[in-house]
Design an enzyme around this catalytic site. Structure first.
Site, PDB file in Angstrom:
ATOM      1  N   SER A 136       0.849  -1.195   0.000  1.00 33.63           N
ATOM      2  CA  SER A 136       0.000   0.000   0.000  1.00 33.63           C
ATOM      3  C   SER A 136       0.879   1.237   0.000  1.00 33.63           C
ATOM      4  CB  SER A 136      -0.862  -0.003   1.260  1.00 33.63           C
ATOM      5  OG  SER A 136      -1.458   1.266   1.419  1.00 33.63           O
ATOM      6  N   LYS A 162       2.916  -2.811   6.240  1.00 33.32           N
ATOM      7  CA  LYS A 162       3.162  -2.745   4.796  1.00 33.32           C
ATOM      8  C   LYS A 162       4.585  -2.231   4.519  1.00 33.32           C
ATOM      9  CE  LYS A 162      -0.956  -4.095   3.294  1.00 33.32           C
ATOM     10  NZ  LYS A 162      -1.186  -5.377   2.616  1.00 33.32           N
TER      11      LYS A 162
HETATM   12  N1  LIG Z   1      -8.824  -1.726  -1.061  1.00 35.87           N
HETATM   13  C1  LIG Z   1      -7.853  -0.814  -1.070  1.00 35.87           C
HETATM   14  O1  LIG Z   1      -8.117   0.377  -1.322  1.00 35.87           O
HETATM   15  C2  LIG Z   1      -6.427  -1.217  -0.819  1.00 35.87           C
HETATM   16  C3  LIG Z   1      -5.449  -0.215  -0.887  1.00 35.87           C
HETATM   17  C4  LIG Z   1      -4.119  -0.558  -0.683  1.00 35.87           C
HETATM   18  C5  LIG Z   1      -3.781  -1.877  -0.430  1.00 35.87           C
HETATM   19  N2  LIG Z   1      -4.746  -2.836  -0.358  1.00 35.87           N
HETATM   20  C6  LIG Z   1      -4.317  -4.231  -0.096  1.00 35.87           C
HETATM   21  O2  LIG Z   1      -4.869  -5.109  -1.056  1.00 35.87           O
HETATM   22  C7  LIG Z   1      -5.057  -6.417  -0.485  1.00 35.87           C
HETATM   23  C8  LIG Z   1      -6.460  -6.903  -0.771  1.00 35.87           C
HETATM   24  O3  LIG Z   1      -7.378  -6.063  -0.096  1.00 35.87           O
HETATM   25  P1  LIG Z   1      -8.906  -5.865  -0.522  1.00 35.87           P
HETATM   26  O4  LIG Z   1      -9.127  -4.416  -0.686  1.00 35.87           O
HETATM   27  O5  LIG Z   1      -9.281  -6.801  -1.609  1.00 35.87           O
HETATM   28  O6  LIG Z   1      -9.605  -6.258   0.856  1.00 35.87           O
HETATM   29  P2  LIG Z   1     -10.723  -7.339   1.219  1.00 35.87           P
HETATM   30  O7  LIG Z   1     -10.952  -7.177   2.672  1.00 35.87           O
HETATM   31  O8  LIG Z   1     -11.870  -7.250   0.278  1.00 35.87           O
HETATM   32  O9  LIG Z   1      -9.984  -8.717   0.904  1.00 35.87           O
HETATM   33  C9  LIG Z   1      -8.938  -9.191   1.682  1.00 35.87           C
HETATM   34  C10 LIG Z   1      -8.789 -10.666   1.411  1.00 35.87           C
HETATM   35  O10 LIG Z   1      -7.795 -11.193   2.279  1.00 35.87           O
HETATM   36  C11 LIG Z   1      -8.330 -12.332   2.904  1.00 35.87           C
HETATM   37  N3  LIG Z   1      -7.723 -12.589   4.206  1.00 35.87           N
HETATM   38  C12 LIG Z   1      -7.651 -11.767   5.276  1.00 35.87           C
HETATM   39  N4  LIG Z   1      -7.078 -12.406   6.306  1.00 35.87           N
HETATM   40  C13 LIG Z   1      -6.771 -13.664   5.861  1.00 35.87           C
HETATM   41  C14 LIG Z   1      -6.170 -14.784   6.458  1.00 35.87           C
HETATM   42  N5  LIG Z   1      -5.775 -14.768   7.727  1.00 35.87           N
HETATM   43  N6  LIG Z   1      -6.001 -15.893   5.698  1.00 35.87           N
HETATM   44  C15 LIG Z   1      -6.407 -15.933   4.414  1.00 35.87           C
HETATM   45  N7  LIG Z   1      -6.999 -14.894   3.809  1.00 35.87           N
HETATM   46  C16 LIG Z   1      -7.180 -13.781   4.527  1.00 35.87           C
HETATM   47  C17 LIG Z   1      -9.817 -12.053   3.025  1.00 35.87           C
HETATM   48  O11 LIG Z   1     -10.560 -13.231   3.267  1.00 35.87           O
HETATM   49  C18 LIG Z   1     -10.090 -11.424   1.677  1.00 35.87           C
HETATM   50  O12 LIG Z   1     -10.279 -12.406   0.690  1.00 35.87           O
HETATM   51  C19 LIG Z   1      -4.720  -6.262   0.996  1.00 35.87           C
HETATM   52  O13 LIG Z   1      -3.417  -6.734   1.241  1.00 35.87           O
HETATM   53  C20 LIG Z   1      -4.798  -4.769   1.236  1.00 35.87           C
HETATM   54  O14 LIG Z   1      -3.991  -4.352   2.310  1.00 35.87           O
HETATM   55  C21 LIG Z   1      -6.059  -2.541  -0.554  1.00 35.87           C
HETATM   56  O1  LIG Z   2      -4.447   2.566   1.137  1.00 36.81           O
HETATM   57  C1  LIG Z   2      -4.684   1.487   1.713  1.00 36.81           C
HETATM   58  O2  LIG Z   2      -3.828   0.632   1.868  1.00 36.81           O
HETATM   59  C2  LIG Z   2      -6.011   1.218   2.203  1.00 36.81           C
HETATM   60  O3  LIG Z   2      -6.302   0.079   2.447  1.00 36.81           O
HETATM   61  C3  LIG Z   2      -6.937   2.322   2.361  1.00 36.81           C
HETATM   62  C4  LIG Z   2      -8.011   1.871   3.300  1.00 36.81           C
HETATM   63  O4  LIG Z   2      -8.687   0.784   2.739  1.00 36.81           O
HETATM   64  C5  LIG Z   2      -8.970   2.891   3.730  1.00 36.81           C
HETATM   65  O5  LIG Z   2      -8.342   4.034   4.137  1.00 36.81           O
HETATM   66  C6  LIG Z   2      -9.786   2.260   4.870  1.00 36.81           C
HETATM   67  O6  LIG Z   2     -10.402   3.206   5.619  1.00 36.81           O
END
Ligand SMILES: NC(=O)c1ccc[n+]([C@@H]2O[C@H](COP(=O)([O-])OP(=O)(O)OC[C@H]3O[C@@H](n4cnc5c(N)ncnc54)[C@H](O)[C@@H]3O)[C@@H](O)[C@H]2O)c1
Ligand SMILES: O=C(O)C(=O)C[C@H](O)[C@H](O)CO
Length: 235
Positions: A136, A162
């Protein structure tokens, strides 16, 4: 050439599901992993209906027995792994949930470490092994120092977990320089998922694109970098 095999963690929903789908659409066999076999099978079933070669596998990422059993099975079944996307992650508020700091590190940092270490021997068997860590921009120290939005959004556990994942990426990239392996860390954008919320700007399909791009890099692609789409991010 044998078919490419990819493993995506946390692939039953959100960005992970879309990463599995987009890799599958490129003809890659995808091991769709989730905390439970039922969730993994259900997601793999949806992909199979689209004509994708998908298989559900159980992987609670913090469970050492699951990791060991999966590494053994992939070795016996395929003898190699071409792509690993460490996507599973959590966002928890240490100020609100007891133990959230520790749990965040267990899922976002320690789990990718153990999964990657267990699978590295199989990734080195590939002609073009690729590891992508789903990080992230909030794990960027320079971004946090300079950006007010980041300072407001980040929780200490999430940001530090991260940043540490980024450090592991650099460690592995240096260790395996000169091999066929390329290891990068990416920011998916702000994505509409359970974690990102409804107001996030990107769809999961758009959010998956950066991870897919770095999971399928050509031989002259980068290693040891931190990217959002084509842009290199500051550490
Ligand atoms: N959504 C955003 O804006 C965003 C931004 C930056 C980074 N991310 C990163 O992207 C990745 C995916 O996030 P997302 O937005 O799809 O979130 P989400 O919550 O929709 O999905 C997360 C996934 O991880 C799985 N997970 C969590 N804990 C687990 C465990 N202990 N064992 C197995 N699986 C597990 C969940 O079941 C789910 O399938 C994450 O690493 C998150 O930090 C997301
Ligand atoms: O930037 C990220 O890594 C995020 O996951 C953003 C967050 O999902 C968001 O700020 C949750 O409140």
């Amino acid at each position: 050439m044998s078919k490419k095999i990819a493993l995506v963690t946390g692939a039953s929903k959100g960005i992970g599901f879309e990463v599995a789908k987009q890799l599958g659409e490129q003809g890659i066999t995808v091991l769709v992993s989730a905390r439970t076999k039922a969730d993994a099978d259900s997601a793999a079933g949806q992909l199979k209906e689209l004509g994708i070669d998908a298989l559900g596998v159980e992987l609670e990422v913090t469970n050492g027995e699951h990791i060991a059993a999966l590494a053994k099975w992939i070795g016996e079944e395929y003898g190699k792994l071409d792509i690993l996307v460490n996507n599973a992650g959590i966002w928890a508020e240490p100020s609100k949930v007891e133990g959230a700091f520790e749990t965040t590190f267990e899922v976002n940092t320690f789990a990718p470490y153990h999964i990657t270490e267990a699978l590295l021997p199989l990734l080195l068997e590939s002609d073009a092994g690729r590891i992508v860590n789903q990080s992230s921009a909030l794990g960027s120290i320079q971004f946090l120092l300079s950006n007010e939005l980041a300072q407001r959004l980040a929780t200490p556990a999430y940001a530090a977990s991260k940043a540490a994942l980024n450090m592991l990426t650099v460690y592995w990239a240096k260790k395996y320089e000169g091999t066929n392996l390329k290891i990068n860390t990416v920011h998916p954008g702000l994505v509409k998922t359970r974690m990102g919320g409804e107001k996030a700007e990107l769809s999961p399909e758009e959010g998956a694109r950066t991870a897919v791009q770095y999971a399928t890099l050509p031989a002259d692609g980068p290693t040891g970098g931190f990217f959002y789409m084509d842009n290199e991010l500051p550490w």
